[in-house]
Design an enzyme around this catalytic site. Structure first.
Site: not given
Ligand code: R5P
Length: 317
Positions: A131, A170, A193, A195, A219
């Site tokens: 990540h 993001d 984005k 959260r 992503d």
């Molecule tokens: C965030 O920093 C990650 O790169 C993903 O964008 C994120 O964790 C995806 O999570 P979800 O699918 O629950 O939005």
């Protein structure tokens, strides 16, 4: 002469372990990784590993805690059975998003997992698209960090999409998206984005041009699919033509399938770092395999050869 190579697998992604072994031309080592009657994890390595160069393949994907614990106990068993070197091959490294104290009284879970693996005696780690690349520093031992990029890019080159813009859903994914845009000779846009909760996100704005373009949203992972489907909806509203989604790790938890089924997308491209269960399979999901890349990396680690050069070779494919 390196000591004998042995490859074992936990239960989280046995199919990938088998594909890797097939590529290398070895069999998955014989081990029992099951449960006791009270649900505690039971591990028994059923073959001699003394002096061996041992690789344990285990994505720490859902059920995450079982996956982590199986890995910890397998490493412990191998260490106590006198394996010479133990490499944890963790194609998807779970708990990675909890990598800092962003509020009071919370753990740094990624560091705690790294500490557990280190404490039972892992010697090296091999993983794909962490990540955040800085997670390598949570281990005081060698970490080989691979990128699914070459596998994904080869597929996208074949699709031969014209007027392509790669979009990061993001800011955190912008570096990843920039790499894809460069290699695919495409434009780049970034979604701003926010959260709202751990499962919901809100798009504030999009930096870059998507009108009349084919869009590839990329992503590192899709968990609840909130981020990527919100971004897909926004770029569509802004006049994007076809929208493709791609992510290395298909965690697909919570409302993910519901959201993806409703999203107006051409295709979702993921890799097999996490197995796609039957109930999550869809005609619009394309799974690319990282088995060959991992197999090559394992061979190079075993023979003490450069792993980074693997990427030069794969880019040339
Ligand atoms: C965030 O920093 C990650 O790169 C993903 O964008 C994120 O964790 C995806 O999570 P979800 O699918 O629950 O939005």
């Amino acid at each position: 002469m390196p000591s004998a190579m042995k490859i074992f697998s936990g239960n989280s992604n046995r199919a990938l372990a088998e594909r890797i072994c097939e590529h290398i031309g070895v069999r998955v080592g014989d081990a029992l990784v099951g449960r006791f009657a009270d649900d505690e994890i039971r591990v028994k390595i059923n073959e001699d590993v003394r002096g061996g160069d041992v690789f344990v393949i285990q994505s720490t994907c859902p059920p995450v805690n079982d996956s982590v614990m199986e890995l910890v106990l397998m490493i412990d068993a191998l260490r106590r059975a006198s394996a010479e070197r133990i490499t944890a091959v963790i194609p998807y490294f779970g708990y990675a998003r909890q990598d800092r104290k962003d509020e009071g009284r919370v753990p740094i879970s990624a560091k705690a997992v790294a500490n557990m693996l280190t404490s039972v005696g892992v010697d090296r780690v091999l993983c794909i698209d962490l990540h955040a690349a800085q997670l390598q520093g949570f281990f005081d031992l060698p970490v080989d960090h691979l990128y699914a990029g070459p596998v994904m890019k080869r597929y996208f080159r074949r699709l031969n999409l014209k007027d392509l813009t790669v979009v990061a859903p993001d800011v955190g994914s912008s570096k990843l998206a920039r790499g894809y845009a460069k290699r695919l000779d495409a434009g780049l846009a970034i979604v701003d984005k926010r959260r709202v909760t751990d499962t919901d996100t809100k798009v504030m704005s999009v930096i870059g041009d998507v009108k009349g373009r084919n869009v590839l949203l990329i992503d590192d992972m899709i968990s609840t699919a909130g981020s990527i489907t919100e971004a897909a909806r926004t770029v569509r509203e802004m006049g994007a033509k076809a929208v493709y989604l791609a992510a290395t790790h298909a965690v697909l938890s919570g409302q993910a399938m519901e959201r993806l089924d409703k999203a107006a997308i051409e295709q979702l491209i993921v890799t097999d770092t996490i197995p796609l269960t039957e109930e999550r399979s869809r005609p619009y999901i394309k799974v690319l395999s990282v088995a060959r890349m991992l197999g090559e990396a394992i061979l190079r680690i075993h023979h003490a050869e450069s792993v980074s050069r693997l990427f030069d070779d794969m880019e040339d494919d």
